[in-house]
Design an enzyme around this catalytic site. Sequence first.
Site, mmCIF file in Angstrom:
data_model
loop_
_atom_site.group_PDB
_atom_site.id
_atom_site.type_symbol
_atom_site.label_atom_id
_atom_site.label_comp_id
_atom_site.label_asym_id
_atom_site.label_seq_id
_atom_site.Cartn_x
_atom_site.Cartn_y
_atom_site.Cartn_z
ATOM 1 N N HIS A 72 65.147 -11.419 31.038
ATOM 2 C CA HIS A 72 64.333 -11.242 29.827
ATOM 3 C C HIS A 72 64.161 -12.522 29.019
ATOM 4 C CE1 HIS A 72 63.823 -6.930 30.256
ATOM 5 N NE2 HIS A 72 65.043 -6.943 30.774
ATOM 6 N N SER B 122 68.846 -6.793 27.895
ATOM 7 C CA SER B 122 67.624 -6.010 28.057
ATOM 8 C C SER B 122 67.522 -4.827 27.103
ATOM 9 C CB SER B 122 67.510 -5.519 29.494
ATOM 10 O OG SER B 122 68.596 -4.690 29.830
ATOM 11 N N GLU C 58 74.128 -11.358 30.942
ATOM 12 C CA GLU C 58 72.690 -11.573 30.806
ATOM 13 C C GLU C 58 72.525 -12.647 29.743
ATOM 14 O OE1 GLU C 58 70.375 -7.903 30.182
ATOM 15 O OE2 GLU C 58 71.883 -6.833 31.329
ATOM 16 N N ASN D 194 57.319 -4.814 30.059
ATOM 17 C CA ASN D 194 58.016 -6.101 30.118
ATOM 18 C C ASN D 194 57.067 -7.257 30.428
ATOM 19 O OD1 ASN D 194 60.632 -5.028 29.715
ATOM 20 N ND2 ASN D 194 60.664 -4.339 31.838
ATOM 21 N N ASP E 117 72.079 -13.807 34.168
ATOM 22 C CA ASP E 117 70.861 -13.084 34.502
ATOM 23 C C ASP E 117 69.849 -13.348 33.388
ATOM 24 O OD1 ASP E 117 68.865 -11.087 34.606
ATOM 25 O OD2 ASP E 117 70.210 -9.613 35.524
ATOM 26 N N LYS F 124 59.160 -9.725 34.945
ATOM 27 C CA LYS F 124 59.061 -9.450 33.501
ATOM 28 C C LYS F 124 57.985 -10.383 32.926
ATOM 29 C CE LYS F 124 62.421 -6.500 34.073
ATOM 30 N NZ LYS F 124 63.867 -6.629 34.201
ATOM 31 N N HIS G 79 73.320 -5.411 33.056
ATOM 32 C CA HIS G 79 72.377 -4.524 33.744
ATOM 33 C C HIS G 79 73.019 -3.791 34.924
ATOM 34 C CE1 HIS G 79 68.616 -3.722 36.139
ATOM 35 N NE2 HIS G 79 68.129 -3.535 34.926
HETATM 36 C C1 PLP Z 1 64.743 -5.772 35.234
HETATM 37 C C2 PLP Z 1 66.091 -6.376 35.375
HETATM 38 C C3 PLP Z 1 66.655 -6.591 36.623
HETATM 39 C C4 PLP Z 1 66.002 -6.111 37.886
HETATM 40 O O1 PLP Z 1 64.875 -6.839 38.181
HETATM 41 P P1 PLP Z 1 63.724 -6.175 39.086
HETATM 42 O O2 PLP Z 1 62.913 -7.337 39.521
HETATM 43 O O3 PLP Z 1 62.986 -5.228 38.198
HETATM 44 O O4 PLP Z 1 64.404 -5.478 40.206
HETATM 45 C C5 PLP Z 1 67.866 -7.248 36.686
HETATM 46 N N1 PLP Z 1 68.512 -7.625 35.560
HETATM 47 C C6 PLP Z 1 68.008 -7.391 34.336
HETATM 48 C C7 PLP Z 1 68.776 -7.811 33.140
HETATM 49 C C8 PLP Z 1 66.790 -6.744 34.205
HETATM 50 O O5 PLP Z 1 66.291 -6.486 33.007
#
Ligand code: PLP
Length: 369
Positions: free
Chosen positions: A188, A160, A156, A26, A185, A219, A112
């Site tokens: 990404h 992801s 999101e 990522n 969220d 990421k 997620h």
């Molecule tokens: C990776 C991810 C998370 C978690 O983030 P971390 O910093 O790895 O704990 C939360 N939401 C989504 C959509 C993700 O891809």
Amino acid sequence: MATHRIRTRTLEPAEARLGCIDFSSNDYLGLANHPVLLQSAENAIARYGIGSTGSRLLSGDRAEFHQLESEFAAFKAHEAALFFNSGYHANVGVIPVLAGPGDAVFADRLVHASMIDGIRLSGARFFRYRHNEVSHLESLLAQHRGAFQKAWILTESVFSMEGDRAPLSELVRVKTNWDCGLMVDEAHATGLMGATGAGLVEAAGLSGQVDVVMSTFSKALGSVGAGVACSQALKDRLINQCRSLIYSTVLPPLLAAVNRSALQWVSETADAAQARIYVQEIAQYLRDQVRSHTAFSTLGSTQIVPILISKDESETMKASAALRTKGLIVSAIRPPTVPPGTSRLRVSVTAQHTPATIDQLVQVLGECL
Ligand SMILES: *Cc1c(COP(=O)(O)O)cnc(C)c1O
């Protein structure tokens, strides 16, 4: 009848992957080893040492975290922001503060796992709408919204495992019409979308119109930690109620310094602006190549390129293993991470990939299957 299957997971240190081409990372902009971040870490370590020594509410707080938060709030065009140890901490901690028993959460079916866990912990009624189907969300709201005092919509921005984008302007319209909060969220999308890399909310021209925006530093920003952008009033409530913030030692202050450098690089440099364009171009190149040289289909429209090999999970696992023997690392994603029958290879494209590495992937994909 559904049979209970035991799934074995394995771990493998990155060193064992040396010499391979990694399509599973990522680290979309190649920041994890960027000299700007390394220098920032070196300077900060000399100043702060390693440990943060406690929760932010006890001995762990430092001015560096506050500076990061005000810069992150400005980056996201929000009034305030709060730093979390990870995206997982942020989602499991924030959602139970937004909603509780007697409230409702309407979430995209594919959000997620960390959001799902947050919803479960909240004790709120949980409704899932079909992926990116705003009409389904609206019919659920028509049916159930009246029974609850508060309601939140969760999505999101870039998904992801699908690599597609949420219909954010429609969601803003719906949340306004139905008097709901909206939490997005941007794990990404941050660093990759929008004129300054703030994410899909920025790219969609919706800055300031989403109530809560969660972004990870883990990421495209190449580091670790997360930021939650919100109102000052919500930030104050989070500081007082959010258990994953209160009951966990904060990350080392050196990471706050590193994250500030990453934010600055992403939002202010021409290199970042170019890398954002390049990553989307090379992702499109991969989609075009897969479609014209193999029998497989792809999903999405971002740097995450899911390739559907077969409905059969074991075929997808075999493909991943075959690619691996040729030095290409591509994760196989299977249920329960994705819905049954939709196992896939998840290719993430980064600024470090070239058209030649993409050609190699497509060629091996065509050969080994
Ligand atoms: C990776 C991810 C998370 C978690 O983030 P971390 O910093 O790895 O704990 C939360 N939401 C989504 C959509 C993700 O891809």
